[in-house]
Design a protein around this motif. Structure first.
Motif, PDB file in Angstrom:
ATOM      1  N   LEU A  63      69.436 107.320 -82.691  1.00 32.32           N
ATOM      2  CA  LEU A  63      69.939 108.518 -83.364  1.00 32.32           C
ATOM      3  C   LEU A  63      70.366 109.577 -82.351  1.00 32.32           C
ATOM      4  CD1 LEU A  63      67.557 109.237 -86.395  1.00 32.32           C
ATOM      5  CD2 LEU A  63      70.020 108.869 -86.463  1.00 32.32           C
ATOM      6  N   LEU A  64      69.525 109.817 -81.355  1.00 35.29           N
ATOM      7  CA  LEU A  64      69.854 110.782 -80.314  1.00 35.29           C
ATOM      8  C   LEU A  64      71.123 110.380 -79.579  1.00 35.29           C
ATOM      9  CD1 LEU A  64      69.322 113.205 -78.481  1.00 35.29           C
ATOM     10  CD2 LEU A  64      67.673 111.800 -77.211  1.00 35.29           C
ATOM     11  N   ALA A  65      71.244 109.105 -79.243  1.00 35.54           N
ATOM     12  CA  ALA A  65      72.440 108.615 -78.552  1.00 35.54           C
ATOM     13  C   ALA A  65      73.681 108.795 -79.419  1.00 35.54           C
ATOM     14  CB  ALA A  65      72.263 107.147 -78.177  1.00 35.54           C
ATOM     15  N   ALA A  66      73.553 108.521 -80.717  1.00 40.73           N
ATOM     16  CA  ALA A  66      74.691 108.671 -81.625  1.00 40.73           C
ATOM     17  C   ALA A  66      75.144 110.122 -81.699  1.00 40.73           C
ATOM     18  CB  ALA A  66      74.325 108.156 -83.014  1.00 40.73           C
ATOM     19  N   PHE A  67      74.188 111.042 -81.782  1.00 42.02           N
ATOM     20  CA  PHE A  67      74.539 112.462 -81.792  1.00 42.02           C
ATOM     21  C   PHE A  67      75.221 112.853 -80.478  1.00 42.02           C
ATOM     22  CE2 PHE A  67      70.967 113.167 -85.004  1.00 42.02           C
ATOM     23  CZ  PHE A  67      71.847 113.379 -86.055  1.00 42.02           C
ATOM     24  N   ALA A  68      74.696 112.333 -79.357  1.00 38.51           N
ATOM     25  CA  ALA A  68      75.278 112.661 -78.052  1.00 38.51           C
ATOM     26  C   ALA A  68      76.708 112.132 -77.937  1.00 38.51           C
ATOM     27  CB  ALA A  68      74.400 112.095 -76.936  1.00 38.51           C
ATOM     28  N   ILE A  69      76.933 110.911 -78.383  1.00 34.90           N
ATOM     29  CA  ILE A  69      78.278 110.330 -78.345  1.00 34.90           C
ATOM     30  C   ILE A  69      79.246 111.145 -79.203  1.00 34.90           C
ATOM     31  CG2 ILE A  69      79.638 108.303 -79.037  1.00 34.90           C
ATOM     32  CD1 ILE A  69      77.165 106.610 -78.235  1.00 34.90           C
ATOM     33  N   ALA A  70      78.736 111.677 -80.319  1.00 32.49           N
ATOM     34  CA  ALA A  70      79.568 112.492 -81.202  1.00 32.49           C
ATOM     35  C   ALA A  70      79.770 113.903 -80.663  1.00 32.49           C
ATOM     36  CB  ALA A  70      78.942 112.555 -82.590  1.00 32.49           C
ATOM     37  N   GLY A  71      79.122 114.216 -79.531  1.00 25.74           N
ATOM     38  CA  GLY A  71      79.284 115.535 -78.923  1.00 25.74           C
ATOM     39  C   GLY A  71      78.379 116.599 -79.508  1.00 25.74           C
ATOM     40  N   VAL A  72      77.365 116.185 -80.250  1.00 27.05           N
ATOM     41  CA  VAL A  72      76.448 117.165 -80.860  1.00 27.05           C
ATOM     42  C   VAL A  72      75.000 116.752 -80.563  1.00 27.05           C
ATOM     43  CG1 VAL A  72      78.017 117.960 -82.686  1.00 27.05           C
ATOM     44  CG2 VAL A  72      76.647 115.902 -83.066  1.00 27.05           C
ATOM     45  N   TRP A  73      74.677 116.552 -79.280  1.00 25.02           N
ATOM     46  CA  TRP A  73      73.340 116.098 -78.920  1.00 25.02           C
ATOM     47  C   TRP A  73      72.260 117.024 -79.456  1.00 25.02           C
ATOM     48  CZ3 TRP A  73      70.122 119.397 -76.496  1.00 25.02           C
ATOM     49  CH2 TRP A  73      70.726 120.495 -75.840  1.00 25.02           C
ATOM     50  N   TRP A  74      72.604 118.336 -79.564  1.00 24.31           N
ATOM     51  CA  TRP A  74      71.649 119.342 -80.026  1.00 24.31           C
ATOM     52  C   TRP A  74      71.232 119.108 -81.482  1.00 24.31           C
ATOM     53  CZ3 TRP A  74      74.090 121.254 -84.181  1.00 24.31           C
ATOM     54  CH2 TRP A  74      75.501 121.225 -84.182  1.00 24.31           C
ATOM     55  N   ALA A  75      72.002 118.302 -82.217  1.00 22.94           N
ATOM     56  CA  ALA A  75      71.672 118.058 -83.619  1.00 22.94           C
ATOM     57  C   ALA A  75      70.367 117.286 -83.763  1.00 22.94           C
ATOM     58  CB  ALA A  75      72.810 117.299 -84.304  1.00 22.94           C
ATOM     59  N   TYR A  76      70.019 116.473 -82.748  1.00 16.45           N
ATOM     60  CA  TYR A  76      68.774 115.710 -82.886  1.00 16.45           C
ATOM     61  C   TYR A  76      67.556 116.633 -82.922  1.00 16.45           C
ATOM     62  CZ  TYR A  76      64.987 112.433 -82.322  1.00 16.45           C
ATOM     63  OH  TYR A  76      63.813 111.736 -82.514  1.00 16.45           O
ATOM     64  N   PRO A  77      67.353 117.523 -81.947  1.00 20.75           N
ATOM     65  CA  PRO A  77      66.187 118.410 -82.060  1.00 20.75           C
ATOM     66  C   PRO A  77      66.310 119.436 -83.177  1.00 20.75           C
ATOM     67  CG  PRO A  77      67.492 118.983 -80.133  1.00 20.75           C
ATOM     68  CD  PRO A  77      68.046 117.695 -80.655  1.00 20.75           C
ATOM     69  N   LEU A  91      68.530 119.533 -85.921  1.00 19.07           N
ATOM     70  CA  LEU A  91      68.893 119.119 -87.275  1.00 19.07           C
ATOM     71  C   LEU A  91      68.273 117.787 -87.691  1.00 19.07           C
ATOM     72  CD1 LEU A  91      72.637 120.216 -87.388  1.00 19.07           C
ATOM     73  CD2 LEU A  91      70.715 121.230 -88.635  1.00 19.07           C
ATOM     74  N   TRP A  92      67.428 117.237 -86.846  1.00 19.97           N
ATOM     75  CA  TRP A  92      66.647 116.070 -87.256  1.00 19.97           C
ATOM     76  C   TRP A  92      65.156 116.355 -87.160  1.00 19.97           C
ATOM     77  CZ3 TRP A  92      67.572 112.186 -90.237  1.00 19.97           C
ATOM     78  CH2 TRP A  92      66.647 111.144 -90.319  1.00 19.97           C
ATOM     79  N   LEU A  93      64.696 116.782 -85.984  1.00 16.61           N
ATOM     80  CA  LEU A  93      63.265 117.024 -85.822  1.00 16.61           C
ATOM     81  C   LEU A  93      62.799 118.273 -86.567  1.00 16.61           C
ATOM     82  CD1 LEU A  93      62.637 116.085 -82.077  1.00 16.61           C
ATOM     83  CD2 LEU A  93      62.386 114.670 -84.131  1.00 16.61           C
ATOM     84  N   VAL A  94      63.590 119.340 -86.522  1.00 21.27           N
ATOM     85  CA  VAL A  94      63.171 120.568 -87.223  1.00 21.27           C
ATOM     86  C   VAL A  94      63.011 120.334 -88.729  1.00 21.27           C
ATOM     87  CG1 VAL A  94      63.868 122.910 -87.865  1.00 21.27           C
ATOM     88  CG2 VAL A  94      63.991 122.192 -85.477  1.00 21.27           C
ATOM     89  N   PRO A  95      63.992 119.744 -89.423  1.00 23.43           N
ATOM     90  CA  PRO A  95      63.757 119.457 -90.853  1.00 23.43           C
ATOM     91  C   PRO A  95      62.573 118.532 -91.093  1.00 23.43           C
ATOM     92  CG  PRO A  95      66.086 119.262 -90.321  1.00 23.43           C
ATOM     93  CD  PRO A  95      65.364 119.404 -89.013  1.00 23.43           C
ATOM     94  N   LEU A  96      62.398 117.548 -90.209  1.00 23.12           N
ATOM     95  CA  LEU A  96      61.299 116.590 -90.356  1.00 23.12           C
ATOM     96  C   LEU A  96      59.946 117.293 -90.300  1.00 23.12           C
ATOM     97  CD1 LEU A  96      60.879 113.416 -90.507  1.00 23.12           C
ATOM     98  CD2 LEU A  96      60.478 113.532 -88.047  1.00 23.12           C
ATOM     99  N   LEU A  97      59.853 118.328 -89.462  1.00 20.67           N
ATOM    100  CA  LEU A  97      58.591 119.029 -89.257  1.00 20.67           C
ATOM    101  C   LEU A  97      58.405 120.222 -90.182  1.00 20.67           C
ATOM    102  CD1 LEU A  97      58.471 119.025 -85.341  1.00 20.67           C
ATOM    103  CD2 LEU A  97      57.220 117.520 -86.892  1.00 20.67           C
TER     104      LEU A  97
END
Length: 341
Positions: free
Chosen positions: A192-206, A208-214
């Motif tokens: 998932l992190l790699a996919a966000f990075a390839i899409a140019g939005v690496w910041w989305a993982y922490p 927009l993924w981890l923050v909602p999860l927590l």
């Protein structure tokens, strides 16, 4: 103690049972695709128009879809994502459970005990409903812990420590234990992190993924737990020890995705795919059982019931019961994300 049950043929005709039991791989895949499509759209919205409002909206949408993935994993635990068990398990594990740090098989072993012993003394999920009703002040404290990430952090910390194993174990054994408990989950999240990075939005993982999860996922997981079994009228009546909550489109978007609100119907017929539960509800609502079913009009109504204890009886920090403490560690491994379905 085994919970009382009603025979399926006392609820629906043979033809109706055949229809609602029918499982479809493409319908299961479509629900999973829907969850991921909403997640991608929410990320794209923030990337295209970054501001506090779009960010908060995205967190709420993604958190609800993360719960949605846990709900679909739960369907997989019941064999309802596909009639082919290998496909069912693969869909449940790789596209639903692992992304939210869960595991279908461990959850299945734990969860089936809940179905067999619903609201009985040995129900492993009784600790989720037994403390209610509580005071409004107590619920506000719980909400604050959930929305600020404290609940999520403590759960993930316990899950990580459990996966690492005892410090005295040899490194090779600890590594093998970690992979068994959390390896696939970490691998999928790395993708998932790699996919966000390839899409140019690496910041989305922490963000927009981890923050909602927590945060938001913790808030609505608690609300869902409360709605399903807290303050039910009769713990020994299978029509009244589990609750269905009517949900409008906003509640379905942000709180109760993928028919999770039809919990009474799920307990009565737990082998029915989630997308057929509304049909079961309609049939039962027109049957002789309609007046006996525990159904509430909204999640707000359920929360009012669950927080009906007077504030003057509030006891901050009070331990609810010793069973809750004893079982909390055991729940981390099997029921971390999807407790109480």
């Amino acid at each position: 103690m085994t919970a009382l049950r009603i025979r399926a043929r006392d609820l629906l005709t043979e033809e109706q049972l055949i229809a609602v039991r029918r499982r479809s791989t493409w319908k299961g895949a479509a629900l999973i695709a829907h969850a991921w499509a909403l997640i991608i759209v929410a990320v794209a919205l923030v990337a295209w128009w970054p501001n506090p409002l779009t960010y908060l909206l995205a967190v709420a949408i993604i958190g609800s879809r993360q719960l949605g993935l846990a709900i679909l994993m739960h369907d997989g635990a019941h064999g309802c994502l596909s009639p082919d068990e290998k496909i069912n398990l693969a869909m449940s594990q790789w596209f639903c459970a692992y992304p939210v740090f869960a595991e279908t098989r461990a959850y299945r072993r734990y969860h089936l005990q809940h179905h067999a012993r619903t609201q009985q003394e040995d129900d492993p999920d009784l600790v989720l409903s037994a403390p209610f009703p509580i005071t409004k002040m107590s619920y506000r404290r719980k909400f604050l812990r959930d929305i600020t990430g404290q609940t999520g952090y403590q759960q993930r910390k316990a899950q990580l420590l459990n996966a690492l194993g005892p410090a005295e174990w040899p490194l090779a054994r600890r590594a093998a234990h970690f992979w068994e408990k959390l390896g696939p989950q970490c691998a999928v999240n790395a993708v998932l992190l790699a996919a966000f990075a390839i899409a140019g939005v690496w910041w989305a993982y922490p963000l927009l993924w981890l923050v909602p999860l927590l945060t938001w996922m913790m808030v609505i997981t608690r609300i869902r737990n409360i709605a399903e079994h807290a303050v039910v009228p009769d713990s020994n009546d299978p029509l009244r020890n589990t609750r269905t909550t009517r949900a409008n489109w906003l509640e379905r978007l942000f709180i109760a995705p993928y028919y999770v609100n039809y919990h009474l119907e799920h307990h009565l017929l737990f082998y029915v795919p989630c997308y057929n539960l509304p049909r079961v509800h309609r049939i039962l609502s027109e049957s002789r059982h309609a007046g006996s079913m525990e159904v509430q009009p909204s999640y707000a109504a359920v929360l009012r019931l669950a927080t009906a204890k007077p504030d003057r009886e509030d006891r901050p920090g009070q331990v609810v019961n010793s069973a809750r403490r004893a079982r909390s560690g055991a729940k981390v491994d099997a029921d971390q994300t999807a407790g109480g379905f």
